[in-house]
Each structure stands twice: as C-alpha cells, then as structure tokens.
Design a protein around this motif. Structure first.
Motif, PDB file in Angstrom:
ATOM      1  N   ARG A 101       0.872  -1.334   0.309  1.00 58.08           N
ATOM      2  CA  ARG A 101      -0.189  -0.429  -0.031  1.00 58.08           C
ATOM      3  C   ARG A 101       1.069   1.418   0.106  1.00 58.08           C
ATOM      4  O   ARG A 101       0.388   2.428   0.451  1.00 58.08           O
ATOM      5  N   PHE A 102       2.307   1.387  -0.009  1.00 61.60           N
ATOM      6  CA  PHE A 102       2.782   2.394  -0.127  1.00 61.60           C
ATOM      7  C   PHE A 102       3.464   2.230  -1.868  1.00 61.60           C
ATOM      8  O   PHE A 102       4.416   1.739  -2.287  1.00 61.60           O
TER       9      PHE A 102
ATOM     10  N   GLY B   4       8.998  15.378   6.838  1.00 67.14           N
ATOM     11  CA  GLY B   4       7.536  16.077   7.673  1.00 67.14           C
ATOM     12  C   GLY B   4       7.283  15.023   7.808  1.00 67.14           C
ATOM     13  O   GLY B   4       7.373  13.625   7.526  1.00 67.14           O
ATOM     14  N   THR B   5       6.287  15.694   8.884  1.00 66.63           N
ATOM     15  CA  THR B   5       4.471  14.750   9.209  1.00 66.63           C
ATOM     16  C   THR B   5       4.171  14.613   8.220  1.00 66.63           C
ATOM     17  O   THR B   5       3.862  15.472   6.941  1.00 66.63           O
ATOM     18  N   GLY B   6       3.129  13.680   7.568  1.00 63.89           N
ATOM     19  CA  GLY B   6       2.722  13.283   7.004  1.00 63.89           C
ATOM     20  C   GLY B   6       2.865  13.082   5.455  1.00 63.89           C
ATOM     21  O   GLY B   6       2.199  12.461   4.970  1.00 63.89           O
TER      22      GLY B   6
ATOM     23  N   LYS C 277       6.734   7.916   7.072  1.00 64.61           N
ATOM     24  CA  LYS C 277       7.553   7.576   7.759  1.00 64.61           C
ATOM     25  C   LYS C 277       6.850   6.661   8.611  1.00 64.61           C
ATOM     26  O   LYS C 277       8.177   5.260   8.596  1.00 64.61           O
ATOM     27  N   THR C 278       6.009   6.655   9.443  1.00 67.36           N
ATOM     28  CA  THR C 278       5.234   5.413  10.351  1.00 67.36           C
ATOM     29  C   THR C 278       5.076   4.621   9.443  1.00 67.36           C
ATOM     30  O   THR C 278       5.209   2.960   9.405  1.00 67.36           O
TER      31      THR C 278
ATOM     32  N   LYS D 296      -5.501   5.287  -3.103  1.00 64.66           N
ATOM     33  CA  LYS D 296      -6.717   5.132  -1.934  1.00 64.66           C
ATOM     34  C   LYS D 296      -7.972   4.955  -2.441  1.00 64.66           C
ATOM     35  O   LYS D 296      -9.234   5.189  -1.603  1.00 64.66           O
TER      36      LYS D 296
ATOM     37  N   ILE E  81       1.052  13.824   2.795  1.00 63.93           N
ATOM     38  CA  ILE E  81       0.122  12.881   1.700  1.00 63.93           C
ATOM     39  C   ILE E  81      -1.267  12.794   2.862  1.00 63.93           C
ATOM     40  O   ILE E  81      -2.016  12.141   2.365  1.00 63.93           O
TER      41      ILE E  81
HETATM   42  P1  ADP Z   1       4.876  10.052   8.687  1.00 64.69           P
HETATM   43  O1  ADP Z   1       4.717   9.318  10.198  1.00 64.69           O
HETATM   44  O2  ADP Z   1       5.431  10.688   8.243  1.00 64.69           O
HETATM   45  O3  ADP Z   1       3.724  12.007   9.276  1.00 64.69           O
HETATM   46  P2  ADP Z   1       2.494   8.460   7.493  1.00 64.69           P
HETATM   47  O4  ADP Z   1       3.592   7.526   7.720  1.00 64.69           O
HETATM   48  O5  ADP Z   1       1.722   8.252   9.087  1.00 64.69           O
HETATM   49  O6  ADP Z   1       3.341  10.214   7.971  1.00 64.69           O
HETATM   50  O7  ADP Z   1       2.173   8.685   7.057  1.00 64.69           O
HETATM   51  C1  ADP Z   1       0.325   9.662   6.780  1.00 64.69           C
HETATM   52  C2  ADP Z   1      -0.614   8.731   5.506  1.00 64.69           C
HETATM   53  O8  ADP Z   1      -0.056   8.847   4.720  1.00 64.69           O
HETATM   54  C3  ADP Z   1      -0.686   7.416   6.383  1.00 64.69           C
HETATM   55  O9  ADP Z   1      -1.872   7.426   6.402  1.00 64.69           O
HETATM   56  C4  ADP Z   1      -0.289   6.124   5.206  1.00 64.69           C
HETATM   57  O10 ADP Z   1      -0.283   5.460   5.386  1.00 64.69           O
HETATM   58  C5  ADP Z   1      -0.089   7.110   4.274  1.00 64.69           C
HETATM   59  N1  ADP Z   1       1.339   7.340   3.001  1.00 64.69           N
HETATM   60  C6  ADP Z   1       1.971   8.054   2.982  1.00 64.69           C
HETATM   61  N2  ADP Z   1       3.357   7.453   2.411  1.00 64.69           N
HETATM   62  C7  ADP Z   1       2.565   6.634   1.320  1.00 64.69           C
HETATM   63  C8  ADP Z   1       2.620   6.411   0.054  1.00 64.69           C
HETATM   64  N3  ADP Z   1       4.088   5.978   0.035  1.00 64.69           N
HETATM   65  N4  ADP Z   1       1.952   5.594  -0.278  1.00 64.69           N
HETATM   66  C9  ADP Z   1       0.028   5.471  -0.095  1.00 64.69           C
HETATM   67  N5  ADP Z   1       0.876   6.202   1.395  1.00 64.69           N
HETATM   68  C10 ADP Z   1       1.182   6.858   1.563  1.00 64.69           C
END
Ligand code: ADP
Ligand code: MG
Length: 488
Positions: free
Chosen positions: A155-156, A189-191, A194-195, A326, A350
C-alpha cells in the motif's frame, strides 16, 4: 549417575551448562546462563542465583523444559530447582540481599511441559509476580509487535520522493540485521509516510519470519513512558533486558527523545547491545540525525552508522498515483478530473491527500450521492482547500506550465535562453498576469529577477501568437483549463 555426596553445586551446574551450551545459541547462553551462580546443592535441590526477578521469570518462561531435562540428566528425576534472586535495589551485597523464591516442583518430563493454556501450571507461575514485559501463560514469549496491519509495502506507493527509503526498507525486510543499513534512519516532515514505511518493514518481517524474529514497534513517547514507569517500579533492568532481546526494534519519532537525558542513555545502551548482536534497529525522526536538537553526540554518531534516507514532499505524479490508490482501496472510482483537482490543491503532505479522499467519500455517502462529480468535489473540499491554498500563486502557475511542457520548474526561474524554456517562461508570465494580482515587477522577480519590461515583452509576444497561431491557442486553452480546475 554421579555419587551425589561428591557432587557440589558448582560441578553439577558446570555439567548442566555443558549440555545447555549445546542446545541454545551462544548468544542466548551468554546472555542468560553465564551470569547465573550456583549457590548450593542440598537434599537434591539445586539453588542458583539469578540477577533479577525478571531473570527468573524469563528462565521459567523460556527454558523450563530444557532446564528440567538437563537437571534430571545430571542429578536424577526427582531433582528440584530453587532460585535465589539478587535484590536489585539493595545497597548491600550480603546474604540478606537475596530473596528465596518458592521451590519449584520438577514433575516427570512427559507431563512436565509448561502448559500453554494455563492448565496444570498453577505451581509454575507465582501468582503475585506481575510482569508487564512478558505475556503470561505462553511457552515461547510472544512479543506483540504493536504493528498496524494496513501499513504494508503493497500500500506504499513508490515515487521519486521516497525511492531510496523505500528500496532500503524492502532490502532490510528481506535480511533484517544482516545488512549495512543498521540502523536504518528515516526522516522527513509530518504526513510524508515515515510511520507507514517503518511499520511496513516490521509487517514484512513478521510475514516472512513469523515467530522466528521478534519485532517491536514503539513510538519514542511510549518508550519513554515505559522507561519512566519501569524506573519508578524498580524494574529498569527488566525493561532493559526486554528490549535487548528484540530482533527488530522500530522506534518512531525519536525527536521526542530531545532533552530526555535518562531515556537517551538507556536507549544508547540498548542500541549498542542490539547492534552488537546483529539485531536490526529502525528509527524515524522529523529531521536528519544531525539536526535533532538536544540529543547526545554519541547517539547522533551512532545514528549515522547505517543508512539515513529522507522522505520528500511527493511530486504531482506521485500525488496522483497515491490518490488513485486510496480511492481504489476505498472501493471507489474517482473521475480523473477530481484526482487532478486534489493533486493540484493538496501538495504539502500525504495525510492531507488521504483526508481529502475520506472527506469526499464521507460527505458523498451522507448526501446519498451515487456519483461524485467535479463540482460536488470542489464544493465538499472547499474548506480544506481554502486552508492550504488561498490564492493561486506565481509558483503554482510556474508548476502547471512546467508540468504541462515536461520541464523542470527551476528552469523557468533561471536565465536559460533555450527556446522551449523561453516559450514556457513567457507563457507562465502571461498566465501569472492573468491569474494573480501581482505587479509586473513582482512577476519579473519570480522569474529569475527579470525587470518589468521583460514581462511586458513576454505578455505581448504571447498575445500576438495567440492571435496568429491556432495550435498555440489550443495549448493556452488547455493550460487555462487546468489552472481553473485547480483553483476554485
Ligand atoms: P508520518 O509518519 O511521516 O507523519 P504517515 O506514515 O503517518 O506519515 O503517513 C500519513 C498517511 O499517508 C498514512 O495514512 C499513510 O498510509 C499515507 N502514506 C504515506 N506515504 C504513502 C505512500 N507512499 N503511499 C501510500 N500512502 C502513503
Ligand atoms: Mg508518524
């Protein structure tokens, strides 16, 4: 069988160790058995001293049957084992600093296995021992990896913005610990994902290695809280031991360790121990290792041992692909115009892209609309767009134009005289005049510091061509449409 009278605690334990050594990995032997001291052998009961309460629980939890059969071999079937625990917080080291644990019966081997469902194990678990780090009643301690099942590589979506980080993450998940990406440090950055990315590694490893590898995901906040709690309850060494035994440790948002010296110190030791044992460490942060404030130098330097990779703001194509993805995951088919509209208006991260899709879905289903068309979408997203994108900027116009012609945005801001760039630059100036309130001077400044007469010249060149060249007019129309779709 040895003549018992001549067998001492030391020699019996020596013999046990010889057998144990052959049955478990050297690392485990060294970690868990070397620090044990045999105390005495009386009435066919061997007493061993272990460094902590946790140690005792861990041995019972993991090595019960091995210890049982080994002792039976050396000292006979009716042997008993007793533990003596060194009290960690005691200031003295004399006899009084040990606590004797209840004698442990050693049932015959065939029914001596620790029961997984808890039956027959009443004598096994001293009820009053409560250990937050071990799930009771399970033979092989299972560490709950604390992962979200949705955060998987499938899903990434891949893009230029995440290519390096993503491919390193995949490599790590195939070969955790045994690669040069240790630690793996993801920042951005946020969103930006990373997670999602670091959890994908954990999920993949769990999928491939199941219980062979223990994986643990923790936010640095809960790591810190657990640590504080452990200290408060005099269980710091159990905490430490627990973490040192994880095969793949994932700590999210380590910028949260800023200024927390005790936590950093603890993490430093855990880090060293894991790294030395070839365990995989995965970290994330909102900025590059060297830019995280108030983190000990020695930690920062360790973060640089492996690979740091950043996640950038996704470019238009990746935003488009993520939105398609999505929408698909949510079981809807979005009109490409709507995807385009969102991709143009939600640029910074994102999470916002996702938020837009979710809002569309939610509102559309509330209203009972079967189909979401562009005007409905614009309407629904109006407020969200306003927050992030109040007015068309010169930069965004440059983006549209360059995207349309497939050239790098920086080029129109530079002095290049290449024909195709010159044309794109003129068109962008013309559109900037048309769609923004900016003065000719401001527009010129945005195009590599040109003066207002250059802008006037560009605008009149475009107007002239529009009047004489049909193809040119079509191009301009298409561009205008794109910009109008994107702005509300
Ligand atoms: P961070 O930890 O950097 O703040 P997250 O990992 O929480 O960001 O990502 C935010 C949202 O965006 C999540 O719901 C994640 O599934 C989605 N997302 C982030 N990068 C991608 C990607 N490359 N492809 C699909 N969804 C992504
Ligand atoms: Mg995160």
């Amino acid at each position: 069988m040895n003549e018992l009278s001549t067998v001492t605690a030391d020699s019996a334990w020596e013999e046990c160790l010889d057998i144990i050594k052959d049955n478990i990995s050297y690392q485990k032997y060294k970690s868990w058995f070397e620090p044990i001291t045999p105390i005495k052998l009386e009435n066919n009961t061997l007493t061993i001293e272990v460094p902590s309460q946790f140690w005792y629980e861990w041995l019972e939890e993991h090595y019960y049957s091995m210890l049982r059969s080994t002792l039976a071999k050396i000292l006979g079937e009716d042997v008993k084992l007793e533990y003596s625990v060194v009290l960690e917080q005691s200031g003295t080291n004399d006899e009084g600093s040990s606590v004797r644990l209840p004698q442990r019966p050693m049932p015959p081997e065939e029914n001596g296995q620790k029961s997984v469902n808890g039956q027959g194990s009443t004598s096994y678990h001293p009820g009053q021992i409560e250990n937050p780090f071990v799930i009771p009643g399970i033979q092989k301690t299972k560490v709950d990896p604390n992962l979200n099942n949705n955060y998987v590589f499938e899903r990434f979506v891949e893009g230029d913005c995440n290519r390096l980080a993503r491919s390193a993450a995949i490599a790590i998940s195939e070969n955790p610990g045994e690669n040069s990406f240790n630690p793996f440090f993801v920042y951005g950055g946020t969103g930006l994902g990373k997670t999602h990315l670091i959890q994908s590694i954990g999920n993949k490893i769990k999928q491939q290695f199941s219980d062979q590898k223990s994986v643990l995901y923790k936010s640095s906040e809960s790591f810190t809280n657990e640590f504080v709690h452990a200290i408060r309850n005099n269980r710091a060494s159990e905490f430490s031991m627990f973490y040192r035994n994880i095969d793949v440790l994932i700590i999210d948002d380590i910028q949260f360790f800023s200024g927390k010296e005790k936590t950093q110190e603890e993490f430093f030791h855990i880090f060293n121990s894991l790294h030395q044992d070839g365990k995989q460490i995965i970290l994330s942060s909102d900025r590059a290792p060297k830019d995280v404030p108030d983190i000990e130098e020695r930690l920062i330097s360790r973060f640089a041992w492996g690979l740091s990779a950043d996640l950038q703001i996704p470019e238009y194509e990746t935003r488009y692909a993520i939105l398609e993805r999505k929408a698909n995951d949510n079981g809807i088919d979005l009109d490409p115009k709507i995807i385009e509209f969102i991709a143009h208006n939600f640029k910074s991260n994102i999470r916002d892209l996702e938020g837009a899709v979710i809002k569309l879905l939610a509102t559309a289903s509330l209203k009972g609309s079967e189909e979401i068309d562009l005007s409905l979408a614009k309407n629904i997203l109006k407020d969200m767009v306003k927050d992030t994108h109040t007015q068309l900027s010169i930069e965004s116009i440059q983006d549209y134009v360059c995207e349309y012609f497939g050239i790098n945005t920086n080029k129109v801001r530079e002095k290049t005289r290449k024909q195709e760039i010159v044309e794109a630059r003129q068109i962008a100036m013309y559109l900037a005049k048309q769609y923004t309130e900016s003065s000719l001077k401001t527009i010129g400044l945005h195009f590599g510091g040109r003066d207002h007469s250059t802008v006037i010249h560009a605008i009149s060149t475009v107007e002239e061509r529009l009047n004489t060249n049909e193809k040119y007019r079509r191009i301009l129309n298409e561009l205008e449409q794109k910009i109008e779709v994107a702005s509300i």
